[in-house]
Scaffold this active site. Structure first.
Site, PDB file in Angstrom:
ATOM      1  N   HIS A 100     -19.788  12.890   3.321  1.00 37.55           N
ATOM      2  CA  HIS A 100     -18.677  13.281   2.463  1.00 37.55           C
ATOM      3  C   HIS A 100     -19.093  13.092   1.015  1.00 37.55           C
ATOM      4  O   HIS A 100     -20.194  12.639   0.715  1.00 37.55           O
ATOM      5  CB  HIS A 100     -17.418  12.467   2.783  1.00 37.55           C
ATOM      6  CG  HIS A 100     -17.604  10.986   2.640  1.00 37.55           C
ATOM      7  ND1 HIS A 100     -18.196  10.213   3.625  1.00 37.55           N
ATOM      8  CD2 HIS A 100     -17.302  10.119   1.634  1.00 37.55           C
ATOM      9  CE1 HIS A 100     -18.244   8.952   3.234  1.00 37.55           C
ATOM     10  NE2 HIS A 100     -17.708   8.869   2.024  1.00 37.55           N
ATOM     11  N   HIS A 104     -22.925   5.117 -10.961  1.00 33.52           N
ATOM     12  CA  HIS A 104     -21.589   4.819 -10.450  1.00 33.52           C
ATOM     13  C   HIS A 104     -21.706   3.619  -9.518  1.00 33.52           C
ATOM     14  O   HIS A 104     -22.382   3.693  -8.502  1.00 33.52           O
ATOM     15  CB  HIS A 104     -21.032   6.035  -9.695  1.00 33.52           C
ATOM     16  CG  HIS A 104     -19.572   5.937  -9.364  1.00 33.52           C
ATOM     17  ND1 HIS A 104     -19.051   4.955  -8.547  1.00 33.52           N
ATOM     18  CD2 HIS A 104     -18.512   6.701  -9.736  1.00 33.52           C
ATOM     19  CE1 HIS A 104     -17.743   5.125  -8.427  1.00 33.52           C
ATOM     20  NE2 HIS A 104     -17.394   6.176  -9.145  1.00 33.52           N
TER      21      HIS A 104
END
EC number: 1.13.11.5
Length: 432
Positions: free
Chosen positions: A366, A287
């Site tokens: 996160h 990604h």
């Protein structure tokens, strides 16, 4: 000419030297400030940067108007100020909000502002303040922001932005940028409106460099639209509000300040349709960094370090092989404020809904929630399209402090950390 006409025309391009006149011959020829301007107009300069900035950085527009902006009485501080003016103590905790409730009482764009977070006072030439707006009636007054340029991201309801240089109409999945100091009025076209605002106190927003991507891609300059000249010749009393060092001040005018008959320059309001964004992604594995989704950026003096980046996560094909496809788990130097315009975000299976928001500060861990993570690990990696979605991020290099109002609103999710609580260790040293 009245600004209420529904037929709006635009000029195409980003950073152009635009020119426009609502009456033929209203623009002076060959000079900026003639002894007598056409039609008895007054020449006025609106500077968006210092005079001595490099030519490539300079922003300014010449206005030819019915009444000079200098004609106004003293401003007085308004009793009603923007909600969220008081910032709370910095917190490293991850924060997420449900959509803020729409107002029940008549509320215009200004009265419906809530500052969510900020990282700088308005007297500094850097930083960003982040707001949400909630409104159910059109403005009957005009406004300008002396503290920074405004990036508006509608989530619910169409807006007509009546500015000194003309009108822009924007809807969800479009954005608009209003330069610092530009007077405007917000009209609601659908009765109710909700959205997000980044107030940029730093260098004006511009397109990011493309580097090895080449000369095309991401947000293309031709898809940005600036208004054409339209003016109001009204002698009715009107309130003009300005935001100055975070506070609202107002005066009463005897005319409309949207009385510019002609103009030329590059310090202009503009709109952009996010559906035009040319998304870049991997066609092999892994990604890529989310910087490939940058629409606009405000740079700092440190090359490559943004005062603020505006990033979107649009519909796109996912084709990476042997890859964990959602955005990875992350600890970031930058500070991330996210919102959702429509659909769902691929890293959050639930809890992050259109109109909501989240804040992940510097080095706050996160990433995908437990449900999204489990699905991604077990997924059949066939090409698939993420559709009917549009999330965005305001990313800044300075720590964001939430406002006290943002921390006290019932929309704050007190159980946000729970979305990662069910992540379990799958480590097995005997099995590779």
């Amino acid at each position: 000419m009245n600004l209420d006409s529904t037929a709006l025309a635009y000029q195409s391009g980003f950073g152009n030297e635009f020119s426009s006149e609502a009456l033929p011959g209203a623009l002076p020829v060959g000079q900026n400030s003639p002894q007598k301007a056409p039609y008895g107009l007054y020449a006025e300069l609106l500077s968006g940067t210092a005079f001595t900035m490099a030519r490539s950085e300079a922003r300014r527009t010449w206005l030819y108007r019915i009444t000079p902006s200098a004609k106004h009485p003293p401003f007085r501080r308004l009793e009603r100020q923007i909600a969220g003016a008081e910032l709370d103590a910095p917190t490293p905790n991850r924060l997420r909000w449900d959509p803020l409730a729409l107002p029940e009482q008549p509320t215009d764009f200004l009265d419906g502002l809530l500052r969510m977070a900020a990282n700088a006072p308005g007297d500094k030439p850097a930083g960003v303040s982040i707001y949400q707006y909630l409104a159910n009636r059109s403005m009957e007054r005009c406004f300008y922001d002396a503290d920074g340029e405004l990036l508006l991201v509608p989530q619910l309801g169409r807006l007509r932005l009546c500015t000194e240089l003309g009108a822009l109409q924007v809807e969800p999945l479009e954005i608009a940028v209003i330069p610092r100091g530009m007077k405007f009025r917000v009209e609601l076209l659908d009765g109710e409106a909700r959205g997000y605002i980044a107030e940029n106190h730093g260098a004006p927003l511009r397109l990011p460099d493309l580097g090895p991507i080449g000369s095309n891609g991401l947000a293309n300059p031709r898809d940005f639209l600036a208004p054409v000249a339209r003016y109001e010749d009204s002698r009715q009393p009107l309130q003009l509000v300005q935001k100055y060092l975070g506070e609202l001040w107002a005066c009463e005018l005897d005319h409309s300040p949207l009385d510019v008959v002609a103009w030329h320059g590059n310090n202009v309001p503009y709109k952009y349709d996010l559906r035009r964004f040319n998304t870049i992604g991997t066609v092999s594995f892994d990604h890529p960094d989310p910087s490939i989704f940058t629409v606009l950026t405000s740079p700092t003096s440190v090359h490559g370090l943004a005062n603020i980046d505006f990033v979107i996560f649009p519909p796109r094909w996912m084709v990476a092989e042997n890859t964990f496809r959602p955005p990875w788990f992350h600890r970031n130097l930058m500070n991330e404020f996210m919102g959702l315009i429509q659909g769902a975000y691929d890293a959050k299976a639930g809890g992050f809904v259109p109109g909501g928001a989240s804040l992940h500060s510097c080095m706050s861990a996160h990433g995908p929630d437990a449900e999204s993570c489990d699905k991604a690990i077990a997924a059949d990696l066939r090409p698939h399209r993420i559709d009917q979605t549009m999330a965005f991020m305001f990313e800044t290099s300075q720590v964001l402090r939430p406002s006290r109002a943002a921390l006290e609103t019932p929309a704050l999710q007190n159980d946000y950390d729970a979305c990662w609580a069910s992540l379990v260790s799958t480590f097995n040293p005997q099995r590779r």
